[in-house]
Enzyme design. Sequence first.
Site, PDB file in Angstrom:
ATOM      1  N   ASP A 140      28.758  19.633  84.644  1.00 28.09           N
ATOM      2  CA  ASP A 140      28.183  20.788  85.335  1.00 28.09           C
ATOM      3  C   ASP A 140      29.045  21.170  86.534  1.00 28.09           C
ATOM      4  O   ASP A 140      29.759  20.323  87.085  1.00 28.09           O
ATOM      5  CB  ASP A 140      26.793  20.456  85.900  1.00 28.09           C
ATOM      6  CG  ASP A 140      25.785  20.096  84.834  1.00 28.09           C
ATOM      7  OD1 ASP A 140      25.996  20.446  83.665  1.00 28.09           O
ATOM      8  OD2 ASP A 140      24.781  19.453  85.211  1.00 28.09           O
TER       9      ASP A 140
HETATM   10  N1  URA Z   1      24.235  15.253  82.786  1.00 32.70           N
HETATM   11  C1  URA Z   1      24.015  16.302  83.588  1.00 32.70           C
HETATM   12  O1  URA Z   1      22.872  16.629  83.872  1.00 32.70           O
HETATM   13  N2  URA Z   1      25.071  16.970  84.086  1.00 32.70           N
HETATM   14  C2  URA Z   1      26.345  16.631  83.825  1.00 32.70           C
HETATM   15  O2  URA Z   1      27.274  17.267  84.333  1.00 32.70           O
HETATM   16  C3  URA Z   1      26.560  15.535  82.986  1.00 32.70           C
HETATM   17  C4  URA Z   1      25.497  14.851  82.471  1.00 32.70           C
END
Ligand code: URA
Length: 246
Positions: free
Chosen positions: A113
């Site tokens: 993310d």
């Molecule tokens: N889980 C999440 O919520 N975000 C990420 O970036 C990776 C795993």
Amino acid sequence: MSKGPPTLRLDRLLANLGYGSRREVQRLAVMGLVTLDGVPLRDSDQRIPVTADLSARMTVDGEPLDPPPGMVLMMNKPLGVTCSHKEPPIVYSLLPDRWRDRDPVISTVGRLDKETSGLLLMTDDGALLHRIISPRSNVTKRYDVTLDRPLQGGEEKTFASGEMMLESEKTPLLPVALEVVSPTRAFVTLTEGRYHQVRRMFAAVGNHVTALHRDRVGGLDLPTDLASGEFRVMNEHDISQIFAAR
Ligand code: URA
């Protein structure tokens, strides 16, 4: 007869690495600015065996050739950049400009993310990318999670159950390991990579993730000397670590 390494015309090789159009790289060669083993290569029609050691043997304008196709990178992804090719600021802008013109293109191996930091792999090798993300390879991902509220005690069992359902999904999550570090900090190890998985898992047990950092993929740790925003080209040993059990 054994098959040698693939070969590419010099102008195609350099154009595919982003050094310019075929005409532009022909000009560099004619000027004697492309060398192999110290010898200028002026004829851009000639075919070059594309071997892994090419960067150590070839120079362009006095600099070592960029890594040939089959390149794998590890980056310590900073917060605030996306793993998309389109939604700026993009993680690819942290790579040299020329690398954005490479063919085959460099892609991230899965995504983190925008507000997740840590170990991100990137490659132009589609077969390797698929091998890493394939469920059959069972490559785990470990996250260092900081939480808004203290853990309640039941999370470890819920996550490990193999029965946890996330909202609007049809199949339960595969078991997830939770290692508690403190009431508001834990390591979570996943084999899947569902959309926002870690954040949604904690939301499902009434908590909220305030910081998320990936520190391990398979058996490969994020090197402690790789600062946020930095990347490095991986060698064969690093790549084998991804598939090594821990
Ligand atoms: N889980 C999440 O919520 N975000 C990420 O970036 C990776 C795993």
